[in-house]
Design a protein around this motif. Structure first.
Motif, short mmCIF file in Angstrom:
data_model
loop_
_atom_site.label_atom_id
_atom_site.label_comp_id
_atom_site.label_asym_id
_atom_site.label_seq_id
_atom_site.Cartn_x
_atom_site.Cartn_y
_atom_site.Cartn_z
N LYS A 200 0.82 -1.21 0.00
CA LYS A 200 0.00 0.00 0.00
C LYS A 200 0.86 1.27 0.00
O LYS A 200 0.35 2.37 -0.26
CB LYS A 200 -0.89 0.03 1.25
CG LYS A 200 -1.82 -1.17 1.39
CD LYS A 200 -2.91 -1.16 0.36
CE LYS A 200 -3.90 -2.29 0.60
NZ LYS A 200 -4.89 -2.40 -0.52
N ASP A 201 2.16 1.11 0.33
CA ASP A 201 3.05 2.26 0.49
C ASP A 201 4.47 1.80 0.19
O ASP A 201 4.85 0.68 0.55
CB ASP A 201 2.94 2.80 1.92
CG ASP A 201 3.67 4.11 2.12
OD1 ASP A 201 4.91 4.12 2.07
OD2 ASP A 201 3.00 5.14 2.34
N THR A 303 0.91 1.24 -4.72
CA THR A 303 0.59 2.02 -3.52
C THR A 303 -0.87 2.46 -3.61
O THR A 303 -1.52 2.29 -4.66
CB THR A 303 1.47 3.28 -3.37
OG1 THR A 303 1.00 4.28 -4.29
CG2 THR A 303 2.94 2.99 -3.63
N GLU A 304 -1.37 3.06 -2.53
CA GLU A 304 -2.74 3.56 -2.55
C GLU A 304 -2.91 4.72 -3.52
O GLU A 304 -4.04 5.06 -3.89
CB GLU A 304 -3.15 3.99 -1.13
CG GLU A 304 -3.28 2.80 -0.17
CD GLU A 304 -3.73 3.21 1.21
OE1 GLU A 304 -3.47 4.37 1.59
OE2 GLU A 304 -4.33 2.37 1.90
#
Length: 351
Positions: A200-201, A303-304
């Motif tokens: 996500k990051d 990632t988001e």
């Protein structure tokens, strides 16, 4: 041989080497003398005054902002990263600190810091150049901070006086042998790829490779199509030249075990000089040994905010030399112009 005679011999040999090669960098001079760079600094010299600093690292770095504009220098074996600016507020704790600013952007790992010195050198024109220099337990440089024409020299002298301590022998330890990677057969490749796809990051990547016990370069090699691809070693030069011509702002990360230093912004004045490829801008200088690049990889991380694309450079030992990203901030999608530059690099071989 007595300590005094050993020191005298080192001083004599240092003078002979510098007479022949006056522009030799301290790291390389130390190698020629067979000592660590921390030991070289501790030797002092006729034209320099060296002050040992108390190991109050976060206190020292937290006080640097009062000096005004300085030059921050972080390097590893293959690249030197220099950035001018004012140090902002130190955040974090005693073990890990960070300074986040447009000019000075640092991730600091204080547990690696062992020796600190203030050095005041008399230059050829008679002026004084002040610096703070920090080293790990092996005597290898972690970070240096140099005076610029805009620095408040009275504040610099006050900082030195505040953190000064008595000189004591610099006793370095040998660096351990690099940790060997696990065989590919012992890696859960399917699980690794699935966890990669669930990122996500970008900051989760370090935890990912630790969880699956893969070394970074090994992880890129095992990542599979769409996650990492090997590109020619010359990709650094091609990427910087494309960023310059397209006026695309980028991020350049250079680190060692005790520090990561980041430049965010344009690159304009590019100059190859022998084995070095250089960025020679007013705020930012980069000096990178192209002959040390053994492999270069384009890496795609989910990632988001969408996919984040980077260029990662490694030496022959598999050590990370530098990483390049497009200029970005959390919550903002990646710059399409940066993505086009990196995705346009010719693929050398599939990961």
């Amino acid at each position: 041989m007595s300590v005094d005679s050993t020191i005298a011999s080192l001083v004599e040999r240092r003078a002979a080497i510098l007479a022949a090669e006056p522009n030799l960098r301290a790291r390389n001079l130390a190698e020629r003398l067979g000592i660590s760079e921390a030991e070289l600094v501790a030797l002092g010299g006729e034209k320099s005054e060296v002050t040992r600093l108390r190991p109050e690292w976060s206190g020292i770095i937290g006080a640097v902002g009062a000096l005004g504009r300085v030059m921050a220098l972080t390097r590893n074996e293959s690249v030197v990263h220099e950035r001018k600016g004012v140090y902002g507020t130190l955040e974090g704790g005693a073990h890990v600190g960070l300074i986040v600013g447009e000019d000075i952007d640092l991730r600091i790992f204080f547990t690696q810091w062992k020796f600190g010195f203030a050095v005041v050198e008399k230059m050829e024109d008679g002026s004084l150049r002040r610096s703070l220099q920090f080293f790990d337990a092996h005597g290898t440089a972690i970070h240096k901070i140099y005076q610029t024409p805009e620095t408040d020299t009275a504040a610099f002298d006050a900082l030195i006086a505040r953190f000064a301590t008595e000189a004591s022998p610099v006793e370095v330890t040998a660096a351990p042998a690099p940790k060997q990677a696990l065989p590919d057969s012992e890696i859960d490749v399917a699980g690794f790829r699935a966890a990669w796809d669930a990122l996500k990051d970008t900051h989760e990547f370090h935890g990912l490779i630790n969880k699956f016990k893969v070394q970074r370069l090994q992880g890129l090699r095992l990542a599979g199509e769409g996650r990492a691809a090997r590109v020619p070693a010359a990709s650094l030069r091609a990427t910087l030249e494309a960023a310059k011509s397209g006026e695309v702002p980028i991020m350049v990360f250079v680190g060692n075990p005790g520090m990561i230093q980041i430049h965010t912004g344009p690159v304009e004045n590019l100059k190859p000089m022998g084995p070095w490829f250089n960025v020679l801008d007013e705020k930012f200088n980069l000096h990178l040994r192209e002959d040390h690049i053994d492999s270069a990889w384009v890496v795609w991380k989910p990632t988001e905010d969408g996919t984040v694309t980077s260029l990662e450079l490694f030496d022959r030992e598999g050590t990370l030399i530098a990483t390049l990203f497009g200029k970005r901030k959390p919550g903002v999608p990646e710059d399409e112009a940066w993505r086009a530059i990196v995705n346009g690099l010719p693929e050398r071989e599939a990961a």
